[in-house]
Write a protein that holds these residues in place. Structure first.
Motif, mmCIF file in Angstrom:
data_model
loop_
_atom_site.group_PDB
_atom_site.id
_atom_site.type_symbol
_atom_site.label_atom_id
_atom_site.label_comp_id
_atom_site.label_asym_id
_atom_site.label_seq_id
_atom_site.Cartn_x
_atom_site.Cartn_y
_atom_site.Cartn_z
ATOM 1 N N LYS A 1 48.161 124.455 -13.469
ATOM 2 C CA LYS A 1 48.197 124.088 -11.958
ATOM 3 C C LYS A 1 47.624 122.728 -12.144
ATOM 4 O O LYS A 1 47.260 122.754 -11.459
ATOM 5 N N ASN A 2 47.277 121.778 -13.155
ATOM 6 C CA ASN A 2 47.406 120.403 -13.497
ATOM 7 C C ASN A 2 47.812 119.151 -12.836
ATOM 8 O O ASN A 2 47.549 118.339 -13.334
ATOM 9 N N THR A 3 48.474 119.895 -11.411
ATOM 10 C CA THR A 3 49.185 119.025 -10.201
ATOM 11 C C THR A 3 47.714 117.358 -9.760
ATOM 12 O O THR A 3 46.922 117.792 -9.656
ATOM 13 N N PRO A 4 48.184 116.568 -9.670
ATOM 14 C CA PRO A 4 47.375 115.606 -8.819
ATOM 15 C C PRO A 4 46.588 116.377 -7.488
ATOM 16 O O PRO A 4 45.325 115.522 -7.625
ATOM 17 N N GLU A 5 47.319 117.144 -6.814
ATOM 18 C CA GLU A 5 46.937 117.777 -5.609
ATOM 19 C C GLU A 5 45.600 118.697 -6.043
ATOM 20 O O GLU A 5 44.548 119.102 -5.523
ATOM 21 N N MET A 6 45.856 119.482 -7.195
ATOM 22 C CA MET A 6 44.785 120.776 -7.616
ATOM 23 C C MET A 6 44.380 119.683 -7.568
ATOM 24 O O MET A 6 42.545 120.493 -8.065
ATOM 25 N N LYS A 7 43.817 118.629 -9.060
ATOM 26 C CA LYS A 7 42.694 117.948 -9.374
ATOM 27 C C LYS A 7 42.068 117.101 -8.042
ATOM 28 O O LYS A 7 40.652 117.642 -8.983
ATOM 29 N N ARG A 8 42.522 117.012 -7.211
ATOM 30 C CA ARG A 8 41.384 116.664 -6.045
ATOM 31 C C ARG A 8 40.845 117.446 -5.666
ATOM 32 O O ARG A 8 39.543 116.802 -5.462
ATOM 33 N N ASN A 9 41.917 118.654 -5.508
ATOM 34 C CA ASN A 9 40.921 119.871 -4.702
ATOM 35 C C ASN A 9 39.889 120.365 -5.591
ATOM 36 O O ASN A 9 38.428 120.353 -5.171
ATOM 37 N N GLN B 1 41.131 128.031 -7.437
ATOM 38 C CA GLN B 1 40.891 128.627 -6.375
ATOM 39 C C GLN B 1 41.848 130.092 -6.300
ATOM 40 O O GLN B 1 41.817 130.603 -5.560
#
Length: 242
Positions: free
Chosen positions: A98-106, A144
Motif C-alpha cells: 500500500k506504499n502509495t504517495p497518498e498512503m505515505k502522506r496520510n 488504516q
C-alpha cells in the motif's frame, strides 16, 4: 458489532499431547469500543488476540468480524534499528503493498499530528521508551486498520513512563475512532483505559466476569482518581483469585 467470540474453544496440539488454551469463550467488542481482557499469567490471553486476528482458527465455536482490517501492536515496539522513524512508519505500507504517495502522506500526517514531526529522520535508538511506543502505534495506524489488537504493549516500560504512554495511546486511539482489544495482566491499566473489562479464568480460559466502565468521563487520568476505581479494582482482583 466489530468482533464477536461465540462459544470459542482452542486446543494446541503438540508432540506431548493436547493443551486447551480457551474453552467456551464468548464476548463482544463493539465498533469504537476499547475492551481489555485480563487474566492470570499463562491463561491464553495472547491466544485470544491470535484468534481475533485470524492467525489461528478456533477448534470450535465462531468468531465474527464486522469488517475492516486489524492492526497488531506487540509487547515490544519492534522498531528496526537500521531504519529511521519515518522508514519504520512506512513499513506496514511496504509489506501490504500500500506504499502509495497518498498512503505515505496520510501516515506522515498522523506522525505530525501526534508529535513525531521532529523525530522522523532519527533512529529508534535516539528515542525514549515512551516515544518509541508512540512510533509503534503510528506505524500500526499507518495501514488504516479499523481494529487494533494490543498485546501488553506497555509491559517493557517503567512505571512512570507506562502511565504517560497508556494515556497517550488511549487518546490517539479514541481520537482516530478506532476499536481496540487489549490483553493485559495489569488490573489498574485495564480499568483506566477501557470501556469494558473481560475477566478470564486460569487456563483453559473462560469468561468469569464482564464489567462496563462508565465513571471518570473516559479519561484514564480522571478514572484513576475516581472513588469508584478502588472498589472495581477489588472486584476484579477477587474474580482473578489474587
Amino acid at each position: 458489532m466489530n468482533l464477536r467470540f461465540t462459544d470459542v474453544s482452542y486446543t494446541y496440539h503438540t508432540l506431548s499431547g493436547e493443551t486447551k488454551a480457551v474453552e467456551h469463550l464468548s464476548f463482544e467488542v463493539e465498533e469504537g469500543e476499547f475492551v481489555s481482557v485480563i487474566g492470570p499469567s499463562g491463561c491464553g490471553k495472547s491466544t485470544i488476540l491470535s484468534l481475533a486476528a485470524g492467525l489461528i482458527a478456533p477448534s470450535s465455536g465462531n468468531i465474527a468480524r464486522g469488517g475492516g482490517q486489524f492492526g497488531y501492536m506487540l509487547q515490544t515496539d519492534a522498531l528496526f534499528p537500521w531504519r529511521t522513524v519515518e522508514q519504520n512508519i512506512f513499513l506496514p505500507l511496504e509489506i501490504k503493498r500500500k506504499n502509495t504517495p497518498e498512503m505515505k502522506r496520510n501516515a506522515l500526517m498522523l506522525a505530525e499530528k501526534y508529535g513525531l514531526k521532529d523525530f522522523l529522520s532519527k533512529s529508534p535508538s535516539q528515542l525514549s521508551g515512551g516515544m518509541r511506543q508512540r512510533v509503534a502505534l503510528i506505524r500500526t495506524l499507518a495501514a488504516q486498520p479499523q481494529t487494533l489488537l494490543l498485546d501488553e504493549p506497555f509491559s517493557a516500560l517503567d512505571y512512570q513512563t507506562r502511565l504517560a504512554v497508556c494515556d497517550d495511546v488511549h487518546d490517539i486511539i479514541k481520537n482516530e475512532k478506532k476499536t481496540a482489544l487489549l490483553v493485559t495482566h495489569d488490573i489498574s491499566e485495564a480499568i483506566a483505559l477501557s470501556d469494558k473489562v473481560v475477566v478470564l479464568s486460569s487456563r483453559p480460559a473462560r469468561v468469569v466476569g464482564e464489567h462496563e466502565i462508565t465513571f471518570g468521563g473516559g479519561s484514564p487520568k480522571k478514572r484513576r482518581e475516581c472513588r469508584d476505581f478502588a472498589p472495581l479494582f477489588e472486584t476484579l482482583r477477587t474474580e482473578l483469585g489474587i
